[in-house]
Structure formats: structure tokens, C-alpha cells
Write a protein that holds these residues in place. Structure first.
Motif, PDB file in Angstrom:
ATOM      1  N   ASP A 253      -3.763  -6.706  -5.421  1.00 40.87           N
ATOM      2  CA  ASP A 253      -2.375  -6.659  -5.865  1.00 40.87           C
ATOM      3  C   ASP A 253      -1.468  -6.087  -4.786  1.00 40.87           C
ATOM      4  N   GLY A 254      -1.985  -5.072  -4.055  1.00 40.51           N
ATOM      5  CA  GLY A 254      -1.184  -4.485  -2.991  1.00 40.51           C
ATOM      6  C   GLY A 254      -0.879  -5.476  -1.882  1.00 40.51           C
ATOM      7  N   LYS A 255      -1.865  -6.282  -1.510  1.00 35.27           N
ATOM      8  CA  LYS A 255      -1.674  -7.236  -0.415  1.00 35.27           C
ATOM      9  C   LYS A 255      -0.864  -8.457  -0.853  1.00 35.27           C
ATOM     10  N   GLN A 256      -0.976  -8.837  -2.119  1.00 37.19           N
ATOM     11  CA  GLN A 256      -0.284 -10.036  -2.581  1.00 37.19           C
ATOM     12  C   GLN A 256       1.127  -9.761  -3.074  1.00 37.19           C
ATOM     13  N   HIS A 257       1.362  -8.558  -3.632  1.00 37.11           N
ATOM     14  CA  HIS A 257       2.611  -8.351  -4.356  1.00 37.11           C
ATOM     15  C   HIS A 257       3.440  -7.146  -3.907  1.00 37.11           C
ATOM     16  N   THR A 258       2.836  -6.119  -3.339  1.00 34.70           N
ATOM     17  CA  THR A 258       3.609  -4.905  -3.042  1.00 34.70           C
ATOM     18  C   THR A 258       3.620  -4.548  -1.556  1.00 34.70           C
ATOM     19  N   GLY A 259       3.321  -5.486  -0.690  1.00 30.41           N
ATOM     20  CA  GLY A 259       3.546  -5.310   0.735  1.00 30.41           C
ATOM     21  C   GLY A 259       2.575  -4.420   1.476  1.00 30.41           C
ATOM     22  N   LEU A 260       1.313  -4.345   1.019  1.00 31.48           N
ATOM     23  CA  LEU A 260       0.345  -3.499   1.699  1.00 31.48           C
ATOM     24  C   LEU A 260       0.096  -3.957   3.135  1.00 31.48           C
ATOM     25  N   ASN A 261       0.197  -5.249   3.370  1.00 35.43           N
ATOM     26  CA  ASN A 261      -0.060  -5.810   4.703  1.00 35.43           C
ATOM     27  C   ASN A 261       1.201  -5.981   5.552  1.00 35.43           C
ATOM     28  N   ASP A 262       2.353  -5.580   5.021  1.00 37.37           N
ATOM     29  CA  ASP A 262       3.613  -6.002   5.632  1.00 37.37           C
ATOM     30  C   ASP A 262       4.272  -4.980   6.547  1.00 37.37           C
ATOM     31  N   SER A 263       3.683  -3.821   6.728  1.00 36.18           N
ATOM     32  CA  SER A 263       4.343  -2.797   7.534  1.00 36.18           C
ATOM     33  C   SER A 263       4.329  -3.170   9.016  1.00 36.18           C
ATOM     34  N   GLN A 264       5.469  -2.956   9.683  1.00 32.49           N
ATOM     35  CA  GLN A 264       5.578  -3.165  11.128  1.00 32.49           C
ATOM     36  C   GLN A 264       5.656  -1.837  11.881  1.00 32.49           C
ATOM     37  N   ALA A 265       5.419  -0.737  11.168  1.00 30.59           N
ATOM     38  CA  ALA A 265       5.547   0.591  11.783  1.00 30.59           C
ATOM     39  C   ALA A 265       4.421   0.838  12.775  1.00 30.59           C
ATOM     40  N   ARG A 266       4.683   1.710  13.744  1.00 27.82           N
ATOM     41  CA  ARG A 266       3.671   2.105  14.727  1.00 27.82           C
ATOM     42  C   ARG A 266       3.504   3.623  14.743  1.00 27.82           C
ATOM     43  N   SER A 267       3.849   4.258  13.643  1.00 25.81           N
ATOM     44  CA  SER A 267       3.683   5.701  13.498  1.00 25.81           C
ATOM     45  C   SER A 267       2.661   5.963  12.398  1.00 25.81           C
ATOM     46  N   GLU A 268       1.774   6.917  12.627  1.00 26.25           N
ATOM     47  CA  GLU A 268       0.728   7.221  11.644  1.00 26.25           C
ATOM     48  C   GLU A 268       1.319   7.681  10.319  1.00 26.25           C
ATOM     49  N   ASN A 269       2.369   8.514  10.369  1.00 20.53           N
ATOM     50  CA  ASN A 269       3.004   8.994   9.139  1.00 20.53           C
ATOM     51  C   ASN A 269       3.682   7.863   8.377  1.00 20.53           C
ATOM     52  N   LYS A 270       4.358   6.985   9.117  1.00 22.51           N
ATOM     53  CA  LYS A 270       5.040   5.874   8.461  1.00 22.51           C
ATOM     54  C   LYS A 270       4.042   4.901   7.846  1.00 22.51           C
ATOM     55  N   LEU A 271       2.933   4.681   8.516  1.00 22.90           N
ATOM     56  CA  LEU A 271       1.901   3.817   7.959  1.00 22.90           C
ATOM     57  C   LEU A 271       1.302   4.434   6.694  1.00 22.90           C
ATOM     58  N   HIS A 272       1.085   5.750   6.719  1.00 23.13           N
ATOM     59  CA  HIS A 272       0.555   6.442   5.540  1.00 23.13           C
ATOM     60  C   HIS A 272       1.503   6.270   4.361  1.00 23.13           C
ATOM     61  N   PHE A 273       2.793   6.412   4.611  1.00 26.63           N
ATOM     62  CA  PHE A 273       3.783   6.217   3.550  1.00 26.63           C
ATOM     63  C   PHE A 273       3.740   4.794   3.023  1.00 26.63           C
ATOM     64  N   GLN A 274       3.668   3.812   3.916  1.00 29.44           N
ATOM     65  CA  GLN A 274       3.650   2.410   3.516  1.00 29.44           C
ATOM     66  C   GLN A 274       2.441   2.105   2.636  1.00 29.44           C
ATOM     67  N   PHE A 275       1.267   2.530   3.072  1.00 30.47           N
ATOM     68  CA  PHE A 275       0.050   2.248   2.307  1.00 30.47           C
ATOM     69  C   PHE A 275       0.125   2.848   0.902  1.00 30.47           C
ATOM     70  N   ASN A 276       0.525   4.109   0.833  1.00 29.35           N
ATOM     71  CA  ASN A 276       0.505   4.802  -0.457  1.00 29.35           C
ATOM     72  C   ASN A 276       1.671   4.412  -1.356  1.00 29.35           C
ATOM     73  N   ALA A 277       2.828   4.102  -0.781  1.00 32.66           N
ATOM     74  CA  ALA A 277       3.940   3.618  -1.600  1.00 32.66           C
ATOM     75  C   ALA A 277       3.587   2.276  -2.227  1.00 32.66           C
ATOM     76  N   SER A 278       2.924   1.412  -1.452  1.00 28.86           N
ATOM     77  CA  SER A 278       2.530   0.106  -1.955  1.00 28.86           C
ATOM     78  C   SER A 278       1.566   0.230  -3.135  1.00 28.86           C
ATOM     79  N   LEU A 279       0.544   1.062  -2.994  1.00 24.66           N
ATOM     80  CA  LEU A 279      -0.480   1.173  -4.042  1.00 24.66           C
ATOM     81  C   LEU A 279      -0.013   2.036  -5.212  1.00 24.66           C
ATOM     82  N   THR A 280       0.838   3.029  -4.951  1.00 25.79           N
ATOM     83  CA  THR A 280       1.369   3.857  -6.038  1.00 25.79           C
ATOM     84  C   THR A 280       2.277   3.044  -6.944  1.00 25.79           C
TER      85      THR A 280
END
Length: 355
Positions: A253-280
Motif C-alpha cells: 500500500d505504501g508503494k502503490q498509494h502513499t508515495g513510499l518509493n517517491d522521495s527524491q531527498a538525499r538526506s537521511e533525516n528527510k528519507l526517514h520522515f518520508q518512509f514513516n509519513a508514508s506508512l503512518t
């Protein structure tokens, strides 16, 4: 909005928030699932980028990997995301040690939900199992089909000199001693036995659940499930392990609907936010729209249906604004409720109504 602001500011907030959401909305019977997931990412400058195994592709691919922790709600047959932690390659630490460290750093939060950790067969390694046991938790997993297992000796003490015999031979998993094993259940698809055995690879006694699956071609297959908790109910070992797959639906569901694969960030903190915001966001949608339905009336959770419903609401409000329709009349409210849950947007119907 404040939830995602806190996710961005405080990396520990994700696990705490999702834990409270799980305990307040779930059934009360949980297991902790851990499973890595490949996340596509091109380029060379992103922290942690490298070659990781993709189960979907069946091979290693260039990108990122997250180690996902989820609370499996056994009775509701679903999973609640807890936290996703990006895997960082290190020459000084093995991958299994990295995964164990991720779990260890969150042990207090995880143990407040369940003492049972469920993971797939890759994690049935002594180094990983020992670290999980040291956290006062137990691992439920599956062994290799050719695992080296020993019968425990049940012979009485003879009083003779020397150490008593501990084992009485190697277990042939294709032809088990049914006098030693305890019969659990049998149906058209499977035959289940369980007992306590010694695992040579794990260097400890485990509760083994031996399942023979019958196939239409007449060739039976055997799978070996285990728990490091010897006192655990054998039926729960199977139930917990089979429920582990619910974490895969979170990733889907995260990859198909909430953008789990869509982050263009190159910062570890920003990636952490993207992953968890998508799944939360899946947790929140599940709690608001799915768990509010009585369990007997509830169908399988579908993030696609929830996205369609919210899209319909957005479009309805747009039509109300453009055509100057009063949205709170009895006729409008009745029609709106029907259209909110329509799979395809009935544009022709609404246009005729507006005319």
C-alpha cells in the motif's frame, strides 16, 4: 498536520505515536513483525544507497532498504506500522547484527506491545536469535527444510558414571517419529505435529512445529516452524508466523498509494520522515475508515478504496463550489453519501443533477 510535523522534528515520535494508535485501536493480541523492504532509488550520493535484495524482482537491485517494524494484530488480521529504519551498510557490522541493533534500540516500546518477534526464515541464525533472547523476547520463525535437529533423550538416569545422554539421534524431517512428536491437527491440506527438539544451528532447545502439506500431484512438502519459547502453544506458532505476511501489505500500500518509493531527498533525516509519513498514513486511514466497521461486516482493508472515497469527496466539494449548490440540503446529503463510496466517479449523473 501536527502528526507529520512531529515526525519531521522527532525521529522517535513515529514509533511512539504508532504504538499508542495500535494499542488504542487494535484487538489486544499482537506480535511484532520485522521485515526489510527494498526501496528504489537511483544516483550515488544518497546515504545508504547500495545493492539490496528485492523480493519482487527476485534479485539484488540498486537502491535503498528499510527495516520495517510492525505490530501484527492477530485477531483483526492486519498490521500496524511502527517504524521504518533505513539500512546503512557497514564493513564493521553484519546485516543480521544491524537488524538486531535496530530492534534492541526500541526494545522497551516493542516489549510493551508483545514479547514475540516474528521474522522470516532468513533470520533463523544463531547470532540473531541470541540477541533477541538477550532482550527478553522470543523469536517465531521458520527453519531451513534441511535443518539439523536432534531428538531429546527422555531415558531415565541409570546411576552410572559419566554425563547422561542428551540426544537420541538426528530427526529425519521426511519421516518423523510420531511417538515422540505430539499430534496437533489434521485436515485435507496439512498434518501438524509439534515437540521440543534441539537445534544444532541455533545451539538451543526450541519448540518445533512440523507441518506436512498435501499437494494435488501427490508430492508432499514439509515446513519447519519454531519458537524459542518452549511453553508457547504450537497453534499460536503457526498463527503468528502466517500472520507475519500482513506487514507485506503495508509495503504494498505504501508503494502503490502513499508515495513510499517517491522521495527524491538525499538526506537521511528527510528519507526517514518520508518512509514513516508514508506508512503512518496507512495506519491513520485504517483506524478511521476500516476499524470503525464491525468486524463481522468488515471486508479486507483496501487503501485504493479509501483514496477513491477521498477523491470523490474532493470532487464533490469542487462541484458544489462551482455550481453554487447548497451542500447541506436533505437531497444533496443523501446523494453525496451514495457518491462518496462509488468506485468510479459518476460524472454524468452529477452533471445531470447540477443542470
Amino acid at each position: 498536520d501536527w502528526i507529520f510535523i512531529r515526525l519531521c522534528v522527532n525521529r522517535d515520535f513515529s514509533c511512539i505515536f504508532n504504538k499508542e494508535l495500535t494499542l488504542s485501536q487494535g484487538s489486544g493480541r499482537y506480535a511484532i513483525a520485522f521485515d526489510p523492504s527494498y526501496v528504489s532509488k537511483s544516483g550515488k550520493k544518497t546515504p545508504g544507497v547500495g545493492w539490496y535484495w528485492s523480493g519482487c524482482a527476485g534479485k539484488a537491485k540498486w537502491g535503498l532498504e528499510i527495516g520495517g517494524l510492525a505490530a501484527i494484530d492477530i485477531d483483526n488480521h492486519t498490521a500496524f506500522h511502527l517504524e521504518a529504519v533505513q539500512t546503512i551498510n557497514s564493513d564493521d557490522q553484519s546485516l543480521s547484527d544491524w537488524y538486531a541493533e535496530v530492534i534492541s534500540e526500541r526494545k522497551d516500546t516493542l516489549k510493551s506491545i508483545s514479547k514475540y518477534l516474528v521474522a522470516d526464515a532468513w533470520f533463523s541464525k544463531k547470532s540473531f536469535v541470541d540477541q533477541i533472547i538477550s532482550l527478553d523476547m522470543h523469536l517465531v520463525s521458520r527453519l531451513r527444510d534441511d535443518a539439523d535437529l536432534r531428538y531429546l533423550s527422555k531415558a531415565p538416569l541409570t546411576g552410572k558414571r559419566g554425563r547422561p545422554r542428551k540426544y537420541t539421534g538426528k530427526i529425519d524431517t521426511s519421516n518423523i517419529d510420531r511417538d515422540y512428536f505430539t499430534f496437533i491437527s489434521e485436515d485435507k491440506e496439512s498434518l501438524i505435529y509439534a515437540t521440543e527438539v534441539y537445534s544444532k544451528a541455533l545451539k538451543r532447545n526450541i519448540l518445533l512445529v512440523h507441518v506436512t502439506y498435501s499437494k494435488e500431484n501427490g508430492k508432499d512438502t514439509r515446513k519447519l516452524y519454531f519458537s524459542t519459547d518452549i511453553s508457547m502453544n504450537p497453534g499460536d506458532v503457526l498463527l503468528y508466523y502466517r500472520s507475519r505476511f500482513q506487514i507485506e501489505f503495508l509495503y504494498r500500500d505504501g508503494k502503490q498509494h502513499t508515495g513510499l518509493n517517491d522521495s527524491q531527498a538525499r538526506s537521511e533525516n528527510k528519507l526517514h520522515f518520508q518512509f514513516n509519513a508514508s506508512l503512518t498514513s496507512i495506519n491513520i486511514a485504517k483506524a478511521i475508515h476500516w476499524l470503525s466497521i464491525p468486524i463481522k461486516e468488515r471486508e479486507a482493508f483496501s487503501m485504493a478504496d479509501i483514496k477513491t472515497m477521498n477523491h470523490n469527496i474532493l470532487m464533490m466539494n469542487r462541484f458544489f463550489d462551482v455550481f453554487g449548490i447548497y451542500p447541506y440540503s436533505a437531497k444533496t446529503i443523501n446523494m453525496s453519501e451514495n457518491l462518496y463510496y462509488t468506485a468510479l466517479w459518476p460524472l454524468k449523473t452529477l452533471t445531470n443533477y447540477c443542470k
